[in-house]
Design a protein around this motif. Structure first.
Motif, PDB file in Angstrom:
ATOM      1  N   ASP A  95       2.209   3.196   8.201  1.00  0.00           N
ATOM      2  CA  ASP A  95       2.515   4.529   7.680  1.00  0.00           C
ATOM      3  C   ASP A  95       1.183   5.253   7.469  1.00  0.00           C
ATOM      4  N   TYR A  96       0.893   6.198   8.361  1.00  0.00           N
ATOM      5  CA  TYR A  96      -0.430   6.826   8.339  1.00  0.00           C
ATOM      6  C   TYR A  96      -0.649   7.662   7.078  1.00  0.00           C
ATOM      7  N   GLU A  97       0.392   8.278   6.572  1.00  0.00           N
ATOM      8  CA  GLU A  97       0.234   9.044   5.333  1.00  0.00           C
ATOM      9  C   GLU A  97      -0.106   8.124   4.172  1.00  0.00           C
ATOM     10  N   GLN A  98       0.577   6.982   4.101  1.00  0.00           N
ATOM     11  CA  GLN A  98       0.284   6.007   3.043  1.00  0.00           C
ATOM     12  C   GLN A  98      -1.131   5.462   3.189  1.00  0.00           C
ATOM     13  N   ALA A  99      -1.543   5.154   4.432  1.00  0.00           N
ATOM     14  CA  ALA A  99      -2.881   4.618   4.653  1.00  0.00           C
ATOM     15  C   ALA A  99      -3.955   5.645   4.317  1.00  0.00           C
ATOM     16  N   LEU A 100      -3.732   6.904   4.694  1.00  0.00           N
ATOM     17  CA  LEU A 100      -4.727   7.937   4.399  1.00  0.00           C
ATOM     18  C   LEU A 100      -4.840   8.174   2.900  1.00  0.00           C
ATOM     19  N   SER A 101      -3.697   8.206   2.210  1.00  0.00           N
ATOM     20  CA  SER A 101      -3.719   8.397   0.763  1.00  0.00           C
ATOM     21  C   SER A 101      -4.456   7.255   0.074  1.00  0.00           C
ATOM     22  N   LEU A 202       0.670  -2.137   1.547  1.00  0.00           N
ATOM     23  CA  LEU A 202       0.231  -1.762   2.889  1.00  0.00           C
ATOM     24  C   LEU A 202       0.184  -2.978   3.804  1.00  0.00           C
ATOM     25  N   TRP A 203      -0.294  -4.104   3.265  1.00  0.00           N
ATOM     26  CA  TRP A 203      -0.346  -5.323   4.063  1.00  0.00           C
ATOM     27  C   TRP A 203       1.054  -5.787   4.444  1.00  0.00           C
ATOM     28  N   LYS A 204       2.002  -5.743   3.504  1.00  0.00           N
ATOM     29  CA  LYS A 204       3.357  -6.169   3.803  1.00  0.00           C
ATOM     30  C   LYS A 204       4.022  -5.273   4.831  1.00  0.00           C
ATOM     31  N   SER A 205       3.625  -3.997   4.865  1.00  0.00           N
ATOM     32  CA  SER A 205       4.261  -3.071   5.798  1.00  0.00           C
ATOM     33  C   SER A 205       3.832  -3.297   7.246  1.00  0.00           C
ATOM     34  N   ILE A 206       2.649  -3.893   7.473  1.00  0.00           N
ATOM     35  CA  ILE A 206       2.172  -4.067   8.848  1.00  0.00           C
ATOM     36  C   ILE A 206       2.113  -5.527   9.290  1.00  0.00           C
TER      37      ILE A 206
END
Length: 229
Positions: A95-101, A202-206
């Protein structure tokens, strides 16, 4: 009783020595240097931790390639067949928005943790289309203009020189970099602990689950030619 006291004193001494060594390791400077000379020099990465240093060279110049080709080539050994393994992460699920935030939050939290002793970047753009070259130059300039305030606020910038330009008569894009970043490992546990929930999410999402790994291995095995099975 005397033996127990001696053992206890020795254990305390070992524990104290371990704590002192851990503190010293956390306080040692860690430095990462990246360098590439214009126009087509190899990319060199140098990582140092205290007195220990290691250098990696990525890519070779034309002269070094010719020297390597002159050496007699050995017969390549037959590679052993290994069962393919699924990758640990799948970037497509990011999720690029989550990663950028999260990245912006980490930059704010790491204020003062890194010192850019040197940040020299030179990029001379060229594409076959002049209009595309101009658009690319404008996009990169805007990106640098937006990111630089975050870097200036979060890090210590000592020697900064960023050059973006376009050469419509050149043959290709050329770039060079000379960066040196210094930090201390002891500054990061507090930052990572503060954002541990977001980092774990974030780790669990990817990460690749067991079911996804089995599916990937099955699809990869099915796509191999019959003679390789």
């Amino acid at each position: 009783m005397i033996v127990l006291k001696i053992i206890g004193i020795l254990l305390l001494a070992v524990l104290g020595l371990g704590i002192v060594l851990a503190v010293l390791l956390m306080c040692l400077p860690a430095r990462v240097e990246v360098r590439r000379r214009l126009p087509d020099g190899p990319l060199r990465v140098r990582i140092g931790f205290g007195p220990v240093r290691r250098v990696w060279t990525l890519g070779q110049t034309g002269k070094s390639k010719q020297k390597r080709q002159k050496k007699p080539e050995k017969a390549p050994a037959k590679p052993k067949e290994k069962k393919p393994r699924a990758p640990m992460i799948d970037v497509r699920k990011l999720d690029y928005e989550q990663a950028l935030s999260l990245a912006l939050d980490l930059i704010d939290d790491m204020a003062g943790t890194m010192t850019w002793e040197r940040l020299h970047v030179t990029v001379i753009l060229h594409t076959p289309d002049a209009a595309q070259t101009g658009n690319l130059l404008g996009a990169l300039s805007a990106l640098i203009g937006n990111l630089y305030p975050y870097f200036e606020r979060a890090f210590v910038l000592k020697d900064t020189k960023i050059v973006l330009d376009a050469d419509f008569d050149a043959e290709q894009t050329v770039w060079g970099v000379d960066c040196s970043v210094m930090t201390r490992i002891g500054r990061f546990p507090r930052v990572f602990w503060r954002r541990r929930k977001a980092l774990w999410a974030l780790w669990k999402s990817i990460r690749t689950t067991k079911e996804e790994a089995k599916q990937w291995e099955a699809e990869h095995a099915a796509s191999q030619p019959m003679e390789q099975r």
